[in-house]
Structures are given as structure tokens and as C-alpha cells.
Write a protein that holds these residues in place. Sequence first.
Motif, short mmCIF file in Angstrom:
data_model
loop_
_atom_site.label_atom_id
_atom_site.label_comp_id
_atom_site.label_asym_id
_atom_site.label_seq_id
_atom_site.Cartn_x
_atom_site.Cartn_y
_atom_site.Cartn_z
N THR A 71 0.83 -1.21 0.00
CA THR A 71 0.00 0.00 0.00
C THR A 71 0.86 1.25 0.00
OG1 THR A 71 -1.72 -1.18 1.24
CG2 THR A 71 -1.84 1.22 1.20
N ALA A 72 1.94 1.24 0.80
CA ALA A 72 2.83 2.40 0.85
C ALA A 72 3.51 2.64 -0.48
CB ALA A 72 3.87 2.21 1.95
N THR A 73 3.83 1.56 -1.21
CA THR A 73 4.44 1.71 -2.54
C THR A 73 3.46 2.36 -3.50
OG1 THR A 73 5.86 -0.21 -2.17
CG2 THR A 73 5.55 0.50 -4.44
N LYS A 105 8.13 9.31 4.32
CA LYS A 105 9.39 9.16 5.07
C LYS A 105 9.10 8.70 6.49
CE LYS A 105 11.91 12.61 2.35
NZ LYS A 105 12.57 13.94 2.37
N GLU A 106 7.98 9.18 7.03
CA GLU A 106 7.56 8.74 8.36
C GLU A 106 7.28 7.23 8.36
OE1 GLU A 106 3.52 9.27 11.06
OE2 GLU A 106 4.14 10.92 9.75
N LEU A 108 11.60 4.04 -2.59
CA LEU A 108 11.55 5.37 -1.96
C LEU A 108 12.78 6.18 -2.34
CD1 LEU A 108 10.15 7.30 0.10
CD2 LEU A 108 11.52 6.20 1.88
N ARG A 109 13.95 5.55 -2.28
CA ARG A 109 15.17 6.26 -2.62
C ARG A 109 15.23 6.59 -4.10
NH1 ARG A 109 18.73 6.55 1.43
NH2 ARG A 109 18.47 5.15 3.22
N GLU A 110 14.58 5.78 -4.89
CA GLU A 110 14.58 6.03 -6.34
C GLU A 110 13.72 7.24 -6.69
OE1 GLU A 110 13.07 3.78 -10.43
OE2 GLU A 110 13.29 2.65 -8.55
#
Length: 441
Positions: A392-394, A413-414, A435-437
Motif C-alpha cells: 500500500t505504501a508503494t 518518510k515517516e 523510496l530512494r529512487e
Amino acid sequence: MAEPSRPQELPARLLTDPEMIEACRVRDFSRVFRLVKVHAGIYPSMIARRCDLTPSRVGEVMAARRQLVHMDVIERVADGLRIPGHMVGLARRPWETPAALTTTERQLPRREEPQQEAVPSALPGLDADSFLALTSRTRPSPSTLKALRASIEDYWRRDDQHGGEALRPAVVGQLRYVVELIKEDRHKPVQHELYAVAAELARLTGWTHFDARQYSQARTYFAEALQLAKQIDDRQFMANVLACMSLQATYQDKPGDALAYVTAAQDEARDAVGTTPRVLSMLSMREAFAHATLGNRNATHTAIFDAHQQFKRIRQGDPDPAWVTYFDEPKLIADTGIAHGRLGEAATAEPLVTDALRRESRSTNERGRAFHAFWLARIQLQQGKLDQACQTATEALERASAVASPRVTGHLKEFYNLLGPYRKEPVATAFEGRLRELLTV
């Protein structure tokens, strides 16, 4: 009348006012800015623009939390507001010199400003405030007012889809344009409408700063929106602005302030004539957020119940203000789930937010869907559903990458920080890589 190539002069009655003279003499710019606002109609955002200051700095000066002491800043204030040099202990300013006497003055050495050389010569050289002063002499027609309203609706749509950072210069420019129009005496209904439009533009500007997590600037514009709405006694809109301030306070971890703001908002709404059930429902949900952040379980449940009861009273044809139409049934359901999630009631919250996201599948509000997906991921993680939460976060991350919203980015980020105990799990590692991408951690 001020020349087109110069900023508008301050009224003579203000420059000769004993209070203004004394404030300038002791360089009390808190009083100077307040007097300029009240007697010349130059609002904090305009002061900031004219004097090359940030809105937050102007707000701090007006609140007497900060002083202006550096000579170059005092010179910018004198030049930007057209305060004669002798009033603030400066030499005669170049713009004070009568045109007939400027020959000798022009022989004096001038400080070079390389950054101005890069401005294309095709761009107009008029000061923005002076240009707006020129345009303000036109009489706004009903079609002009209608166009201003339509532009505000368009700004909000684009803000939902792409974020407000790129919109802000246009919104601020339009706000200043409308404030200039307000300065002239007009037929009362037209003046009333101009105040209402300016208040909405100020709130929108505050919202874009809030979404960018620039909270001090947001408060400055929210305060301006309140002042403008107060001029026409638009209590429903004042309640709306206070609700925005309440939401911001929850983000700043000031739940006591959040509750105080929303309580004041509800008082304003109840005192207003014709406040609609949709407005009252939205305010009750903001109250639920404040109580949930404070951990007040019973009060949160009561506020949620009130929000749903008010929502049931909504009827087709209700005279809802345009700014509250976003608060539809999916939003009510999502916010109900988030309030339960804030209390840690994840089992109750999850099906609500899931249902809201399903209903929003065709919505163009990318930021809202990303925000709700973040909350669903967080609620799933609360229940130990790691795989579902990361998936879900993705999905939230994919939506957030298309919107310039530091607020949503901050939420993701949280969530990344909440994955601390699971960092070695493959799904957590995959989310971190994505996330880093897409974002900078």
C-alpha cells in the motif's frame, strides 16, 4: 497620483500622523507595518514583496517577535513603502528627488546589481506594485468577478493534481491585484465580492505554504485571510480558515492549539447565518482529529458521531460554499478511518480507509489518494500486516511522485521510519529502494 514607474506613495495623512512619525523615529517597524496595513491597505504579503522580505519575517516583526536593525534592511523598507528617509534617520532617498533636480543626482556613483543584468530586456520594467496600481483603476465588471472565482476553482484543481508550489507566484500575484482593487471606493456589493475573493486567495496561498510544510508563512496568509473575511463578516469562511489552522496545528504536534482553533471555527459557524450541514460536518471531523491527537477517545468518538449526523442532514440544493464541496462521502469515510487510526483503533480504521480509496479510484485528486494510501499503510502496519502495508505504501509512493507535496513526502518518510524493526525483510528493503529512487530520504 503616483507615477506609473514608481510604487504607490503612502497617504499624506499617514505620513503626518503623530503615531507614524514616532514609530518611524524609533524604528518600531511592528507599529509601522500595522499602521501601513490599516491606513494604506498594504497587507503583510505586499509589505514582504515591496521590501524584499519573506512573509514570515514580516509576520514576526508585526507580532513584535523580531526587530529590523540592519541598515540595508531599513533602507529597503523605506524605499519599498516610500517612507521619506528623514523619518527613519536616513539620508534623502533617490526617489524623493523632484524630477527637475535629478541631473546632479544622476552623476553620483551607483551600486552595480549584476543579477538584474540577466533579466531579458523584453520584460516590462515597471515595478509590479505600480503596474497593479495602474490596473486597479479599471472598474471590475460582473464578468471580471466571475473570472476571478473561476480561476480560484482552477487553482484548487491544479493544486490537488500537481501540488501548489508552481501555482503560488500566480496566486500571490492575483491576491495582490485584488487587494489593490479593494483600495478604491466601489459599489458595496462589488467591494464585498472583492473582499471575499481576496480572502479565498489568501487562504489558498496559506494552504500551499502549509502543504510545503512552511508553517510560519502559512500562518501569515491564514491570518490575512481571516482579516479579509472579517471585513465582510463572512463567518462561515472564517470558520474554514480556522479549520485549516487547526489541521496545521495537528501537523506541528500542537493538539491543544488544534482543538482551540476548531472550537473557535465551530463558534463562528454557529453564529453565521445559513451555515450548511456539510460545513458543520467537516468542522466536527476536524474536531475529531484534534481530540484523537490528544488521545481523547470518548471525545473523538462523539465528534465522529456528530460529523456523520450532520452529513445525513445534507440535501440536494443546499447552498454550500464552493470551498467545502470537496467534503463528500468518500472524504467523510476516509477521515473517519484516519481519526480511528490516530487513536490506534486500527481494526476499525482499516475497512473505512480501504472503502474510501475504492470510492476514490476515479478521482483526479492525486495528493488526496496518496495521503489516504499512506494512512492505510500505517494502519495495516499497526496490525502487523507488513506485506500489505509495504504494498500500500508503494502505491502511495507512486502517486506522491507525481505531486509536488512535501507534506505527503514527509508522511512516506515517516512510514519508512516506522519500518525500523523490519528493515531486513525483503518487502521493507524493496520499499526503501523504491523510496530512494523516487524521493530523497
